[in-house]
Design an enzyme around this catalytic site. Structure first.
Site, PDB file in Angstrom:
ATOM      1  N   TYR A  51      -5.575  -3.470  -4.312  1.00  0.00           N
ATOM      2  CA  TYR A  51      -6.874  -4.148  -4.421  1.00  0.00           C
ATOM      3  C   TYR A  51      -7.624  -4.162  -3.089  1.00  0.00           C
ATOM      4  O   TYR A  51      -8.811  -4.463  -3.055  1.00  0.00           O
ATOM      5  CB  TYR A  51      -6.707  -5.595  -4.895  1.00  0.00           C
ATOM      6  N   HIS A 107       3.902  -2.086  -9.028  1.00  0.00           N
ATOM      7  CA  HIS A 107       2.627  -2.004  -9.735  1.00  0.00           C
ATOM      8  C   HIS A 107       2.666  -1.083 -10.958  1.00  0.00           C
ATOM      9  O   HIS A 107       2.073  -1.399 -11.991  1.00  0.00           O
ATOM     10  CB  HIS A 107       1.536  -1.545  -8.762  1.00  0.00           C
TER      11      HIS A 107
END
Length: 275
Positions: A51, A107
């Site tokens: 992010y 992730h």
């Protein structure tokens, strides 16, 4: 109003059932968003290396008046770092200005490069050292999870997956539950509610309870036993998304929302993509 609910994970640690997601938020946006979230009552923040806003999260936490032990901070091991989980975690901790993480998630499995089992072994070691309290995964299918368990004997405590009324993943959710893996929903509002908020059942429930469609969908996640992390940087929406503790959906209402499932995946397929 009832208190926000807490979930006990299979490793004995606990986490808030509702948190703030910060996907796509800039470092500047995330500082203001977390300030508002903590003011409203959130205590769980979900970020990720990918992010590119861990520094902003760190600044917001540093400035916060909430004690560290009251917070639950999650970040994620990115695909390119699966062969270097220790270094990646240390980089994340430095940006977050933290000594430890509450939850570290892998992730994506990225089966094409097939490093996820070794990455998981590295994460197990980090947990044993106390650098992370709990470890889990994102976007893992049943066969990925089974392989982790078979090869390491250590199941993830969390599997964070795309889950919303159009993509309910009931088989995976049930498998997770059978193996005491807590399911956590990302994109819980189906990326802004498109195709969800205008559904008749959602509108009717919003009218019945005096709530917004987003609040109805968040309550659906909570009442299905899911951990949920709606993303927003808008102060009014951050507050709105947390104002869901004064009502519950009944079994029949949950059943009506269950009928909305289309298996409609909005994000990447975990078997085909690395995010």
């Amino acid at each position: 109003m009832a208190n926000p609910t807490i979930i006990r994970l299979q490793d004995g640690n606990v986490m808030p059932q509702l948190g703030l997601g910060v996907w796509k938020a800039s470092n500047e946006e995330v500082i203001a968003a977390i300030h508002k979230a903590l003011e409203v009552g959130y205590r769980s923040i979900d970020t990720a290396t990918a992010y590119q806003n861990e520094e902003g999260v760190g600044k917001a936490l540093k400035a916060a008046s909430v004690a560290r032990e009251e917070l639950f901070i999650t970040t994620k091991l990115w695909n390119d770092d699966q062969k270097r989980p220790r270094e990646a975690l240390q980089e994340s901790l430095k940006k977050l200005q933290l000594d430890y993480l509450d939850l570290y998630l892998m992730h994506w499995p990225v089966p094409a490069i097939d490093h996820y089992v070794d990455a998981w072994k590295g994460m197990i070691a980090l947990q044993k050292e106390g650098l992370v309290k709990s470890i889990g995964v994102c976007n893992f299918q049943i066969h990925h999870l089974q392989r982790l368990i078979d090869e390491t004997g250590v199941p993830p405590v969390i599997n964070q997956i795309e889950l919303h009324p159009l993509m309910q993943q009931r088989q995976l959710h049930a498998w997770n539950a059978t193996h005491k893996i807590q399911t956590e929903s990302w994109s819980p509002l189906a990326q802004g509610g498109e195709g969800v908020f205008d559904q008749k059942v959602i509108r009717e429930l919003a009218d019945k309870y005096g709530k917004t469609p987003a609040q109805i969908v968040i309550r659906w996640h909570l009442d299905c036993g899911l951990v949920v992390i709606p993303k927003s940087v808008t102060p009014s929406r951050i507050a709105e998304n947390f104002a869901v503790w004064d009502f519950r959906l009944d079994k029949d209402e949950l059943g009506e929302i269950a009928k909305l499932d289309q298996g409609k995946r909005l994000g990447p397929d975990p078997d085909q993509s690395g995010g």
